[in-house]
Scaffold this motif. Structure first.
Motif, PDB file in Angstrom:
ATOM      1  N   ARG A 115       0.990  -1.266  -0.173  1.00 15.39           N
ATOM      2  CA  ARG A 115      -0.042  -0.026  -0.016  1.00 15.39           C
ATOM      3  C   ARG A 115       0.963   1.332   0.007  1.00 15.39           C
ATOM      4  NH1 ARG A 115      -3.527  -3.155   3.259  1.00 15.39           N
ATOM      5  NH2 ARG A 115      -2.385  -2.644   5.316  1.00 15.39           N
ATOM      6  N   GLU A 116       2.001   1.266   0.587  1.00 16.28           N
ATOM      7  CA  GLU A 116       2.836   2.275   0.904  1.00 16.28           C
ATOM      8  C   GLU A 116       3.405   2.630  -0.545  1.00 16.28           C
ATOM      9  OE1 GLU A 116       7.448   3.087   2.566  1.00 16.28           O
ATOM     10  OE2 GLU A 116       5.974   1.840   3.943  1.00 16.28           O
ATOM     11  N   VAL A 117       3.987   1.479  -1.211  1.00 15.94           N
ATOM     12  CA  VAL A 117       4.326   1.851  -2.669  1.00 15.94           C
ATOM     13  C   VAL A 117       3.393   2.205  -3.809  1.00 15.94           C
ATOM     14  CG1 VAL A 117       5.448   0.424  -4.557  1.00 15.94           C
ATOM     15  CG2 VAL A 117       6.297   0.262  -2.106  1.00 15.94           C
ATOM     16  N   ILE A 118       2.363   1.709  -3.746  1.00 14.00           N
ATOM     17  CA  ILE A 118       1.045   1.990  -4.387  1.00 14.00           C
ATOM     18  C   ILE A 118       0.681   3.624  -4.486  1.00 14.00           C
ATOM     19  CG2 ILE A 118      -1.463   1.754  -4.701  1.00 14.00           C
ATOM     20  CD1 ILE A 118      -0.885  -1.096  -4.429  1.00 14.00           C
ATOM     21  N   GLU A 119       0.894   4.120  -3.113  1.00 11.64           N
ATOM     22  CA  GLU A 119       0.736   5.541  -2.774  1.00 11.64           C
ATOM     23  C   GLU A 119       1.698   6.501  -3.412  1.00 11.64           C
ATOM     24  OE1 GLU A 119      -0.042   5.953   1.412  1.00 11.64           O
ATOM     25  OE2 GLU A 119      -2.147   4.643   1.161  1.00 11.64           O
ATOM     26  N   ALA A 120       2.889   5.925  -2.956  1.00  9.70           N
ATOM     27  CA  ALA A 120       4.281   6.517  -3.559  1.00  9.70           C
ATOM     28  C   ALA A 120       4.430   6.657  -4.828  1.00  9.70           C
ATOM     29  CB  ALA A 120       5.468   5.985  -2.949  1.00  9.70           C
ATOM     30  N   TRP A 121       3.861   5.757  -5.730  1.00 18.42           N
ATOM     31  CA  TRP A 121       4.095   5.694  -7.090  1.00 18.42           C
ATOM     32  C   TRP A 121       2.662   5.863  -7.918  1.00 18.42           C
ATOM     33  CZ3 TRP A 121       8.693   5.597  -9.652  1.00 18.42           C
ATOM     34  CH2 TRP A 121       9.662   5.403  -8.840  1.00 18.42           C
ATOM     35  N   ASP A 122       1.792   6.563  -7.053  1.00 13.65           N
ATOM     36  CA  ASP A 122       0.624   7.293  -7.713  1.00 13.65           C
ATOM     37  C   ASP A 122      -0.311   6.358  -8.421  1.00 13.65           C
ATOM     38  OD1 ASP A 122      -1.307   9.208  -7.959  1.00 13.65           O
ATOM     39  OD2 ASP A 122      -0.360  10.142  -9.859  1.00 13.65           O
ATOM     40  N   LEU A 123      -0.350   5.052  -7.764  1.00 14.02           N
ATOM     41  CA  LEU A 123      -1.058   4.045  -8.566  1.00 14.02           C
ATOM     42  C   LEU A 123      -2.437   3.574  -7.724  1.00 14.02           C
ATOM     43  CD1 LEU A 123       2.208   1.654  -8.940  1.00 14.02           C
ATOM     44  CD2 LEU A 123       0.782   2.806 -10.775  1.00 14.02           C
ATOM     45  N   GLU A 124      -2.790   4.541  -6.807  1.00 14.98           N
ATOM     46  CA  GLU A 124      -4.171   3.958  -6.041  1.00 14.98           C
ATOM     47  C   GLU A 124      -5.288   3.828  -7.058  1.00 14.98           C
ATOM     48  OE1 GLU A 124      -2.208   7.544  -3.433  1.00 14.98           O
ATOM     49  OE2 GLU A 124      -2.294   6.830  -5.515  1.00 14.98           O
TER      50      GLU A 124
END
Length: 261
Positions: free
Chosen positions: A125-134
């Protein structure tokens, strides 16, 4: 400084041809390298060595302090983030984006029966948010555009908090908007003091993210020039590597190149 990569007189020979020829090269933990050169120069082969997916025919190659040929490469690969088009082809098209990223924790490309800890889900979830993939998390990988797939590939490589990040043409085939979006994210990542050493292969100086510190120019399997990026990406050195007269210009930390008049 700590050497994350150390190649000493490394050669890779296939069918009697030296794809890499006598390469001596070191990458320290704080460095971000870009490798440029014409097709067939050996760029992707260097990444395969660095990813512990290939052994040298000659010479010594140390990756994260481990000598290739004397280490369990399957354990070593878990410490390396690798984004490449050929790896993306192994992600099932029906796999959701969140699972495509999560499965990096087990170094697999498809969700099956493996169990993931809370820490894995939290990290994904942290990576998804950081790379704007939500907005894409529930989408299947096969329905994404090239630009979206490239972003997922890089996020997947980041997922395991690697000690070394390898990027094989991350902006290749992208349109201008998608390229700039990805380069913005890569710039933020490269400039972070928490990011690992990074080595990126590209064909185009326009795709070098700001924050990269060093460059290597390859031709015919040999390192023609290597060093700090501002001293390496020059008219003379780029022209030598590509075998034609080129002019390089820069604006801020971005480069462009074209044939000389």
């Amino acid at each position: 400084m700590v050497h994350v990569l150390e190649f000493n007189d490394v050669s890779v020979v296939r069918n009697g041809r030296a794809i890499i020829d006598g390469l001596t090269w070191r990458v320290d933990e704080s460095e971000r390298w870009v490798i440029l050169g014409p097709n067939g120069a050996g760029k992707s082969t260097i990444l395969q060595l660095a990813a512990a997916m290939l052994h040298p025919t000659k010479g010594e190659a140390d990756v994260l302090g481990e000598r290739l040929g004397r280490v369990n490469v399957f354990d070593l690969r878990t410490r390396i983030g690798f984004s490449a088009t050929n790896l993306a082809r192994r992600i099932p098209p029906y796999e959701t984006v969140d699972n495509a990223i999560l499965t990096a924790a087990y170094a697999v490309t498809g969700r099956w029966r493996e169990e993931y800890d809370k820490v894995d889900h939290d990290r994904a979830r942290e990576v998804i948010e950081a790379w704007d993939l939500e907005a894409l998390a529930a989408r299947t990988f096969g329905t994404l555009s090239d630009g979206e797939q490239k972003r997922v590939q890089v996020a997947r490589a980041v997922m395991t908090d690697p000690e070394l990040m390898l990027l094989d043409e991350p902006a290749g085939s992208l349109d201008l908007g998608a390229r700039e979006d990805l380069l913005y994210s890569l710039t933020e990542y490269a400039k972070s003091p928490l990011a690992p050493a990074i080595v990126m292969v590209t064909h185009h100086v326009e795709e070098i993210p700001p924050g990269f510190t060093h460059a290597m120019l390859l031709a015919d399997g040999k390192a023609v020039h290597a060093g700090p990026i501002g001293e390496t990406i020059t008219n003379e050195k780029l022209s030598e590597a590509f075998g034609r007269s080129l002019e390089v210009s820069s604006s801020g930390d971005r480069y462009t190149a074209r044939a000389a008049d």
